[in-house]
Design a protein around this motif. Structure first.
Motif, short mmCIF file in Angstrom:
data_model
loop_
_atom_site.label_atom_id
_atom_site.label_comp_id
_atom_site.label_asym_id
_atom_site.label_seq_id
_atom_site.Cartn_x
_atom_site.Cartn_y
_atom_site.Cartn_z
N LEU A 1 0.83 -1.20 0.00
CA LEU A 1 0.00 0.00 0.00
C LEU A 1 0.86 1.25 0.00
CD1 LEU A 1 -2.54 -1.16 2.73
CD2 LEU A 1 -3.04 -0.89 0.30
N VAL A 2 0.25 2.35 -0.39
CA VAL A 2 0.88 3.66 -0.36
C VAL A 2 0.51 4.34 0.96
CG1 VAL A 2 0.82 5.96 -1.41
CG2 VAL A 2 1.00 3.92 -2.86
N LEU A 3 1.47 5.04 1.55
CA LEU A 3 1.22 5.77 2.79
C LEU A 3 1.11 7.27 2.49
CD1 LEU A 3 1.01 5.85 5.90
CD2 LEU A 3 3.51 6.02 5.97
N ARG A 4 -0.03 7.84 2.88
CA ARG A 4 -0.25 9.29 2.73
C ARG A 4 -0.74 9.81 4.09
NH1 ARG A 4 -0.93 12.63 -1.59
NH2 ARG A 4 -1.08 10.88 -3.04
N PRO A 5 0.15 10.07 5.03
CA PRO A 5 -0.27 10.40 6.40
C PRO A 5 -1.10 11.68 6.47
CG PRO A 5 2.11 10.02 6.26
CD PRO A 5 1.61 10.11 4.86
N HIS A 6 -2.00 11.69 7.46
CA HIS A 6 -2.82 12.89 7.67
C HIS A 6 -2.05 13.85 8.58
CE1 HIS A 6 -6.18 15.45 7.52
NE2 HIS A 6 -7.07 14.52 7.20
N PRO B 1 -14.20 0.83 21.18
CA PRO B 1 -13.76 -0.51 21.57
C PRO B 1 -14.40 -1.59 20.72
CG PRO B 1 -14.30 0.80 23.51
CD PRO B 1 -14.75 1.59 22.32
N GLY B 2 -13.57 -2.51 20.26
CA GLY B 2 -14.05 -3.65 19.49
C GLY B 2 -14.40 -3.35 18.05
N MET B 3 -14.20 -2.12 17.58
CA MET B 3 -14.66 -1.74 16.24
C MET B 3 -13.59 -1.75 15.14
SD MET B 3 -17.84 -1.38 15.93
CE MET B 3 -17.81 -0.62 14.31
N PRO B 4 -12.29 -1.67 15.41
CA PRO B 4 -11.34 -1.57 14.30
C PRO B 4 -11.44 -2.66 13.25
CG PRO B 4 -10.25 -0.95 16.34
CD PRO B 4 -11.62 -1.46 16.71
N VAL B 5 -11.58 -3.91 13.66
CA VAL B 5 -11.63 -5.00 12.68
C VAL B 5 -12.89 -4.89 11.82
CG1 VAL B 5 -11.82 -7.50 12.39
CG2 VAL B 5 -10.21 -6.56 14.07
N GLU B 6 -14.03 -4.65 12.45
CA GLU B 6 -15.28 -4.52 11.70
C GLU B 6 -15.24 -3.31 10.78
OE1 GLU B 6 -20.08 -3.84 12.51
OE2 GLU B 6 -18.74 -4.40 14.16
N ALA B 7 -14.72 -2.18 11.28
CA ALA B 7 -14.65 -0.98 10.46
C ALA B 7 -13.72 -1.17 9.26
CB ALA B 7 -14.19 0.20 11.30
N ALA B 8 -12.62 -1.88 9.47
CA ALA B 8 -11.70 -2.15 8.36
C ALA B 8 -12.37 -3.00 7.29
CB ALA B 8 -10.43 -2.83 8.88
N THR C 1 -5.84 5.59 11.83
CA THR C 1 -4.82 4.95 12.67
C THR C 1 -5.29 3.60 13.22
OG1 THR C 1 -3.62 6.97 13.21
CG2 THR C 1 -3.49 5.18 14.81
N PRO C 2 -6.55 3.46 13.74
CA PRO C 2 -6.94 2.14 14.24
C PRO C 2 -7.02 1.06 13.18
CG PRO C 2 -8.35 3.86 15.17
CD PRO C 2 -7.55 4.49 14.06
N THR C 3 -7.25 1.45 11.90
CA THR C 3 -7.45 0.44 10.86
C THR C 3 -6.31 0.33 9.86
OG1 THR C 3 -8.62 2.02 9.43
CG2 THR C 3 -9.96 0.72 10.97
N ALA C 4 -5.34 1.23 9.91
CA ALA C 4 -4.31 1.28 8.86
C ALA C 4 -3.60 -0.06 8.70
CB ALA C 4 -3.31 2.39 9.15
N LEU C 5 -3.27 -0.70 9.81
CA LEU C 5 -2.54 -1.96 9.74
C LEU C 5 -3.47 -3.15 9.50
CD1 LEU C 5 0.16 -1.45 12.51
CD2 LEU C 5 0.30 -1.02 10.04
N LEU C 6 -4.79 -2.88 9.45
CA LEU C 6 -5.77 -3.91 9.13
C LEU C 6 -6.24 -3.82 7.68
CD1 LEU C 6 -7.97 -3.54 12.35
CD2 LEU C 6 -6.23 -5.29 11.92
N THR C 7 -5.90 -2.72 7.02
CA THR C 7 -6.33 -2.49 5.65
C THR C 7 -5.54 -3.37 4.70
OG1 THR C 7 -6.93 -0.19 6.15
CG2 THR C 7 -6.56 -0.74 3.83
N GLU C 8 -6.23 -3.98 3.76
CA GLU C 8 -5.59 -4.87 2.79
C GLU C 8 -5.65 -4.27 1.39
OE1 GLU C 8 -3.89 -7.38 3.64
OE2 GLU C 8 -4.54 -7.58 5.73
N GLY C 9 -4.67 -4.64 0.58
CA GLY C 9 -4.56 -4.10 -0.76
C GLY C 9 -5.55 -4.67 -1.74
N SER C 10 -6.42 -5.57 -1.32
CA SER C 10 -7.41 -6.13 -2.24
C SER C 10 -8.39 -5.08 -2.72
CB SER C 10 -8.17 -7.28 -1.56
OG SER C 10 -8.78 -6.82 -0.36
N ALA C 11 -8.66 -4.07 -1.88
CA ALA C 11 -9.58 -3.00 -2.27
C ALA C 11 -8.90 -1.64 -2.22
CB ALA C 11 -10.81 -3.00 -1.39
N ALA C 12 -8.06 -1.41 -1.23
CA ALA C 12 -7.41 -0.11 -1.06
C ALA C 12 -6.07 -0.06 -1.78
CB ALA C 12 -7.20 0.18 0.42
N THR C 13 -5.66 1.15 -2.14
CA THR C 13 -4.32 1.35 -2.68
C THR C 13 -3.45 2.18 -1.74
OG1 THR C 13 -4.95 3.37 -3.88
CG2 THR C 13 -5.16 1.27 -5.05
#
Length: 372
Positions: free
Chosen positions: A42-47, A183-190, A219-231
């Motif tokens: 993935l590409v990193l474009r920090p906020h 709490p408990g939302m990062p995986v579902e949100a990702a 930040t909570p989901t960045a390391l859960l995001t996969e390249g299958s949909a995101a770039t």
């Protein structure tokens, strides 16, 4: 760690309250995120709205970020002036004549992309830019579950068509999974983020547009995001960490790079069945007053994790002492972890940069107050 060793981490030439940035932890956080994102393809474009500091932006770019995300034209102007060449304004701007002039000027010095989430907004943007419309790319904002701005994935094509009709280049889609901050939302949100980006990209493709950029990742989901949909991903808080991320389990105490140096100025007498309380000289005017309903307080003490900040006034923080032993004596200097670091950084003109307990520099919060 006792009170004396905790105080020793605050340089003697610092007065309180004061924001401290531990540059060694900061650099470690920047490097770790850059490597983790790169490993995912993935590409990193920090906020950059989190830090608003050109020196930190330079470190992020040196570590591999392709550019920055910002929230306003004003923030973009600050970072473009510092030499950043690729900026995404992740906001559905309503472009007034004044904003149109500034966007045209920005596009002359950097690659600029902007968020849109309505046909009306896209048309106004194109009309305002005039013959410069082709120099600005747009990303259609998708609501992936946060229910703030953004359209449903299937409606992305209609917004893209309006943008294209207004002379703008459609580069893709983006979303902000802000509901991951619970709490408990990062995986579902990702997972919801991935689904929304995938469906939006399909909608654009069916309408004849290529969604080359599919941008997500808080930040909570960045390391859960996969390249299958995101770039690409756009985390911000990861550079500093804060009490929210700590409580969500998305960082550890050793990852906290920003704290507020504060002094115990008063003890509050309580009954025998109540926890002892004391007052710090760091209130809402330096910590910020944000407290999600699930958070256990208005911040944490770096060296006393069991303590809780239970109330804030403008210049007072009330701390309940749940640790063993006596609370810190009046005059003790402590490090406070703000709940929401983005708010704290926007309350000061500069930050003290420290390393190994020494003050080594000061950085101006150059994009502070750039709200339009």
């Amino acid at each position: 760690m006792n009170a004396e060793s905790a105080a020793a981490t605050i340089p003697a030439d610092i007065d309180t309250p004061e924001i401290l940035v531990d540059v060694d932890v900061l650099d470690r956080n920047i490097t770790r995120m850059a490597r983790a994102v790169q490993a995912k393809g993935l590409v990193l474009r920090p906020h950059a709205k989190t830090h608003k500091i050109p020196e930190i932006a330079a470190r992020q770019l040196a570590a591999g970020a392709v550019g920055l995300t910002v929230a306003t034209i004003g923030e973009a102007e600050v970072f473009a002036a510092s030499g950043v060449q690729d900026l995404f304004i992740a906001y559905p701007l309503w472009v007034s004549p004044q904003k149109a002039v500034r966007l045209r000027q920005l596009a002359a010095s950097a690659k600029i992309s902007v968020g849109v989430d309505s046909a009306a907004g896209a048309s106004a943007l194109g009309a305002g830019l005039g013959d410069a419309a082709g120099e600005i790319s747009v990303l259609v904002e998708i609501d992936s579950g946060h229910h703030r701005s953004g359209v449903q994935a299937e409606a992305a094509a209609a917004v893209a068509q309006a943008a294209s009709g207004a002379g703008l280049k459609v580069a893709g889609v983006f979303t902000f999974p802000g509901h991951s901050y619970a709490p408990g939302m990062p995986v579902e949100a990702a997972a919801q983020e991935q689904d929304a980006l995938h469906r939006a990209a399909e909608a654009l493709s069916a309408a004849g547009f290529e969604a080359a950029v599919r941008s997500g990742g808080s930040t909570p989901t960045a390391l859960l995001t996969e390249g299958s949909a995101a770039t690409e991903v756009r985390p911000g808080v990861y550079v500093f960490g804060d009490a929210q991320q700590l409580e969500l389990g998305r960082c550890a105490l050793e990852d906290i790079a920003l704290t507020v140096a504060a002094t115990v100025v008063s003890h509050h007498t309580t009954g025998p069945d109540s926890p002892q309380r004391f007052i710090l000289d760091a209130g809402s005017k330096i910590l910020g007053s944000d407290r999600p309903v699930w958070a256990s307080g208005f911040g944490r003490l770096m060296d006393h994790p069991g303590a809780r900040i239970t109330a804030l006034s403008e210049h007072h923080a009330t701390v309940e002492w749940h640790n063993d032993g006596a609370p810190p004596a009046i005059g003790t200097r402590l490090r406070v972890i703000p709940n929401h670091v983005c708010l704290a950084i926007n309350l000061v003109d500069d930050v003290a940069v420290v390393s190994q307990g020494r003050l080594i520099d000061r950085w101006a919060v150059a994009a502070r107050g750039k709200n339009k």
